[in-house]
Write a protein that holds these residues in place. Structure first.
Motif, mmCIF file in Angstrom:
data_model
loop_
_atom_site.group_PDB
_atom_site.id
_atom_site.type_symbol
_atom_site.label_atom_id
_atom_site.label_comp_id
_atom_site.label_asym_id
_atom_site.label_seq_id
_atom_site.Cartn_x
_atom_site.Cartn_y
_atom_site.Cartn_z
ATOM 1 N N VAL A 42 11.445 0.762 1.009
ATOM 2 C CA VAL A 42 12.481 -0.078 0.419
ATOM 3 C C VAL A 42 12.077 -1.546 0.481
ATOM 4 C CG1 VAL A 42 14.835 -0.910 0.736
ATOM 5 C CG2 VAL A 42 14.349 1.527 0.861
ATOM 6 N N VAL A 43 11.634 -1.955 1.664
ATOM 7 C CA VAL A 43 11.325 -3.365 1.889
ATOM 8 C C VAL A 43 10.174 -3.810 0.992
ATOM 9 C CG1 VAL A 43 10.206 -4.811 3.595
ATOM 10 C CG2 VAL A 43 12.278 -3.613 4.186
ATOM 11 N N VAL A 44 9.150 -2.964 0.880
ATOM 12 C CA VAL A 44 7.997 -3.332 0.060
ATOM 13 C C VAL A 44 8.391 -3.418 -1.411
ATOM 14 C CG1 VAL A 44 5.802 -2.488 -0.800
ATOM 15 C CG2 VAL A 44 6.228 -2.541 1.638
ATOM 16 N N ILE B 187 -2.539 -2.632 -5.608
ATOM 17 C CA ILE B 187 -3.030 -4.004 -5.443
ATOM 18 C C ILE B 187 -2.216 -4.772 -4.396
ATOM 19 C CG2 ILE B 187 -3.401 -6.188 -6.619
ATOM 20 C CD1 ILE B 187 -3.896 -4.451 -9.133
ATOM 21 N N VAL B 188 -0.897 -4.822 -4.605
ATOM 22 C CA VAL B 188 -0.091 -5.657 -3.712
ATOM 23 C C VAL B 188 0.007 -5.047 -2.320
ATOM 24 C CG1 VAL B 188 2.185 -6.634 -3.371
ATOM 25 C CG2 VAL B 188 1.202 -6.590 -5.634
ATOM 26 N N PHE B 189 0.191 -3.747 -2.274
ATOM 27 C CA PHE B 189 0.339 -3.077 -0.976
ATOM 28 C C PHE B 189 -0.880 -3.286 -0.069
ATOM 29 C CE2 PHE B 189 0.894 0.510 1.922
ATOM 30 C CZ PHE B 189 2.253 0.413 2.193
ATOM 31 N N PRO B 190 -2.103 -3.016 -0.585
ATOM 32 C CA PRO B 190 -3.270 -3.266 0.289
ATOM 33 C C PRO B 190 -3.451 -4.745 0.619
ATOM 34 C CG PRO B 190 -3.880 -1.903 -1.589
ATOM 35 C CD PRO B 190 -2.513 -2.407 -1.857
ATOM 36 N N MET B 191 -3.043 -5.615 -0.285
ATOM 37 C CA MET B 191 -3.245 -7.041 -0.022
ATOM 38 C C MET B 191 -2.246 -7.601 0.981
ATOM 39 S SD MET B 191 -4.301 -8.692 -3.658
ATOM 40 C CE MET B 191 -4.749 -10.300 -3.062
ATOM 41 N N PRO C 139 -1.406 -7.248 6.599
ATOM 42 C CA PRO C 139 -0.918 -7.821 7.866
ATOM 43 C C PRO C 139 0.594 -7.809 8.000
ATOM 44 C CG PRO C 139 -2.601 -9.215 6.914
ATOM 45 C CD PRO C 139 -2.316 -8.155 5.905
ATOM 46 N N ILE C 140 1.305 -8.200 6.943
ATOM 47 C CA ILE C 140 2.760 -8.286 7.079
ATOM 48 C C ILE C 140 3.352 -6.887 7.175
ATOM 49 C CG2 ILE C 140 3.474 -8.302 4.640
ATOM 50 C CD1 ILE C 140 4.844 -10.553 7.383
ATOM 51 N N ILE C 141 2.697 -5.912 6.514
ATOM 52 C CA ILE C 141 3.205 -4.551 6.590
ATOM 53 C C ILE C 141 3.028 -3.997 7.997
ATOM 54 C CG2 ILE C 141 2.718 -2.197 5.801
ATOM 55 C CD1 ILE C 141 2.405 -3.464 2.988
ATOM 56 N N ASN D 226 -1.833 -10.286 16.966
ATOM 57 C CA ASN D 226 -2.595 -11.057 15.994
ATOM 58 C C ASN D 226 -1.716 -12.147 15.394
ATOM 59 O OD1 ASN D 226 -4.150 -12.075 14.040
ATOM 60 N ND2 ASN D 226 -4.649 -10.132 13.066
ATOM 61 N N GLN D 227 -2.000 -13.371 15.773
ATOM 62 C CA GLN D 227 -1.054 -14.420 15.419
ATOM 63 C C GLN D 227 -1.017 -14.699 13.925
ATOM 64 O OE1 GLN D 227 -3.637 -14.806 17.349
ATOM 65 N NE2 GLN D 227 -4.994 -16.265 16.371
ATOM 66 N N SER D 228 -2.091 -14.341 13.193
ATOM 67 C CA SER D 228 -2.064 -14.674 11.770
ATOM 68 C C SER D 228 -1.005 -13.840 11.037
ATOM 69 C CB SER D 228 -3.432 -14.427 11.144
ATOM 70 O OG SER D 228 -3.708 -13.053 11.133
ATOM 71 N N ASN D 229 -0.700 -12.651 11.563
ATOM 72 C CA ASN D 229 0.364 -11.857 10.950
ATOM 73 C C ASN D 229 1.686 -12.579 11.038
ATOM 74 O OD1 ASN D 229 -1.595 -10.026 10.815
ATOM 75 N ND2 ASN D 229 -0.730 -8.594 12.278
ATOM 76 N N ILE D 230 1.919 -13.127 12.235
ATOM 77 C CA ILE D 230 3.244 -13.668 12.473
ATOM 78 C C ILE D 230 3.416 -15.002 11.803
ATOM 79 C CG2 ILE D 230 4.953 -13.912 14.250
ATOM 80 C CD1 ILE D 230 2.603 -12.872 16.068
#
Lengths: 309, 284
Positions: free
Chosen positions: B93-95, B190-194, B197-199, B276-280
């Motif tokens: 749903v969120v994606v 495309i969008v999902f693999p890119m 990190p946020i996923i 992993n701080q880059s995710n956050i």
């Protein structure tokens, strides 16, 4: 023929809308059911005397009686405003405590030459612990007489043991300790992410001017972490206003309702005393209070963005 | 001048280490006490007014008792079912919603986003009774669906993901469109693999939050006593003396250790992603 082309031109014109709504249609419907309808249902119920289970039979509309009760001199009003007081106290202490502690630890971890990652990992994991375990630990640490470690320390220092959760003056503060110690870790992680994202050159430039770490932190680092601070404030507010776990599991709102949070009061009114209408009225007064706070906060915080370009 | 600076650096670093070690110690110490408590044998009589800091009369028996008394594995199954399906459904749903709001320009997107945004301000208290009523209305108040379905449109998650996806360059998506890629295909290939990190961040946050969720399952379980609502958190709640659990202190401590283990294991496995701080920093 004519009609078909009209349809295809419609299709072309609204291509984006058709795709968009066909993807988000079901989630939106879901959201409508579980948020909008739920919200409206609760609002309507708050004007009734629903109290014999979650059914509409023998339920009468009593207009604003539930709300009037909250704003006049009744036991319900006393209970509600005391709960609001407890929740506000909790939220403010957690907001300030967790954020100051999180910022401090993030800053210290960042300034370490070695072992920063280890400390980050070590400090973060308690935020994964559930409310049930947190409550159990609070009961162990703050056990009455000389059974708990805090009382042992007090006795060793020559004081008298305290009945932490039975004394109306100490109960809420004793409840706060464990959620404070386990809860600041999440804030720490977000602050650490923000601190690491600040380019080194900023600090190096600042070091040429002054050697005071405190000054650099206050004047350079802190303003650049504005977004993280806002996010953490928001998260603390959201979490603080719906706090229930520690209270329900350790003291159940006692002694003397001194640890009864708003969420616990609403939970008890709706599911234990079955006063569903009154419970929903409580919830909506709380909702309007929170709405007012967030509007003020929006006004104050403005809409600037931090960028490092 | 330089010398004094070095001296101050030294003091500062020592202070950092001492302070952080102290905090880490204070956080871990209660769990150590619980572990010591959990390993006393049932016949062991503690001295009154003594806190045990080291194992005395060591046994693992209490863990077995706790597992039996709480029907641990059944509860573990329900918890896994609840957590995994909730995380999976809400992720989809969120994606989807996040992608549509971030990357498709359509009439009404502002209204949709605004309405969703409003939900963030509604405190959970308001929804408590209403969501319970809705689960009864849909007839899902006696099975696991009752604790899965109400929350799967996670508005906070939607905005988290939308923020991240908005930073994906439009040119990538346009190139895909030129190659004849439909919206759904674009989203998943495309969008999902890119947005990896946020996923991952979202999955971890949701997993932990759901695993530790306790209020709504408790409400449904207390009303129906259905085994399908008997999550691990509720299984351990019965050891809380306030809820009339008969279990003694040692078994209770063992239960608390047991319930923490799955989360610790998950933390150790996914530590790299969690920290992993880059995710956050996408959280901005």
């Amino acid at each position: 023929m004519e009609k078909k082309s009209a349809f295809s031109s419609f299709k072309k014109k609204y291509k984006n809308e058709i795709t968009a709504y066909s993807i988000i249609g079901i989630p939106l419907l879901w959201w409508t059911v579980f948020f909008v309808i739920a919200f409206v249902w609760a609002f309507v119920v708050s004007f009734t005397d629903m109290s014999r289970g979650f059914t509409w039979d023998r339920v009468t509309l009593i207009s604003f009686d539930n709300y009037i009760r909250i704003f006049s001199n009744t036991p319900q009003a006393k209970e509600f405003w005391s709960a609001i007081g407890v929740t506000s106290l909790w939220t403010i202490v957690m907001l300030v405590g967790n954020n100051v502690m999180g910022l401090l630890c993030a800053f210290l971890i960042k300034s370490l030459k070695r072992g920063g990652k280890v400390f980050l990992a070590l400090l973060f994991w308690p935020s994964l612990v559930s409310a049930i375990v947190g409550a159990d630990i609070a009961q162990t640490v703050f056990a009455p007489d000389n059974g708990g470690i805090i009382n042992q320390i007090i006795i060793a220092c020559g004081g008298r043991p305290v009945e932490w959760f039975l004394n109306p003056n100490t109960a809420i503060w004793a409840l706060m300790v464990i959620p404070f110690f386990f809860g600041f870790c999440q804030k720490l992680l977000i602050y650490y992410a923000a601190i690491v994202a600040i380019p080194e050159t900023y600090q190096e430039a600042a070091y040429l001017e002054t050697s005071s770490r405190f000054k650099i932190f206050m004047k350079i680092t802190l303003p650049l972490m504005r977004n993280a601070i806002l996010l953490n404030t928001l998260l603390s507010l959201i979490d603080g206003f719906k706090v229930l776990g520690p209270m329900q599991l350790v003291t159940n709102g006692g002694p003397n309702n001194k640890t009864q949070s708003a969420m616990l009061l609403i939970y008890k009114s709706v599911f234990e005393k079955m006063r569903i209408g009154q419970g929903c009225a409580y919830a909506f007064v709380l909702f309007f209070i929170i709405l007012a706070i967030s509007i003020v906060q929006k006004k104050l915080s403005g809409k600037e963005e931090t960028s490092y370009d | 001048m330089i010398k004094s600076l070095k001296w101050r650096d030294y003091v500062f670093h020592t202070f950092c280490y001492v302070f952080l070690i102290l905090v880490a110690f204070l956080q871990c110490f209660p769990f150590w006490l619980k572990l010591v408590d959990a390993t006393h044998s049932p016949e062991f009589l503690p001295e009154i007014g003594k806190v045990y800091y080291w194992f005395a009369d060591f046994t693992m028996q209490n863990f077995g008792t706790a597992i039996q008394a709480s029907r641990f594995f059944q509860a573990l199954g329900v918890s896994l079912l609840h957590t995994c399906s909730f995380t999976f459904l809400s992720l989809i749903v969120v994606v989807c919603v996040g992608y549509v709001l971030a990357k498709i320009r359509f009439r009404g997107s502002g209204i949709v986003a605004g309405m969703l945004m409003m939900t963030l301000m509604i405190p959970g208290e308001v929804m408590l009774a209403a969501n319970y009523k809705l689960t009864i209305f849909f007839g899902i108040n006696t099975n696991t669906l009752g604790i899965i379905l109400p929350g799967i449109v996670n508005v906070f998650g939607i905005f988290l993901v939308r923020q991240y996806m908005a930073n994906i360059p439009d040119s990538v998506l346009e190139a895909a469109s030129l190659d004849g890629c439909g919206e759904v295909k674009k989203l998943f290939w495309i969008v999902f693999p890119m947005s990896g990190p946020i996923i991952v961040t979202y999955i971890i946050l949701t997993f932990i939050g759901t695993w530790n969720e306790y209020l709504f399952p408790m409400i449904l379980h207390d009303a129906s006593h259905s085994d399908w609502l008997y999550t691990l958190q509720l299984a351990m709640r019965q050891f809380n003396p306030k809820f009339g659990g008969a279990a003694d202190n040692y078994v209770r401590s063992a239960g608390m250790i047991l319930i923490t283990i799955p989360i610790i294991v998950m933390y150790l496995v996914f530590q790299k992603y969690i920290l992993n701080q880059s995710n956050i920093s996408g959280l901005k």
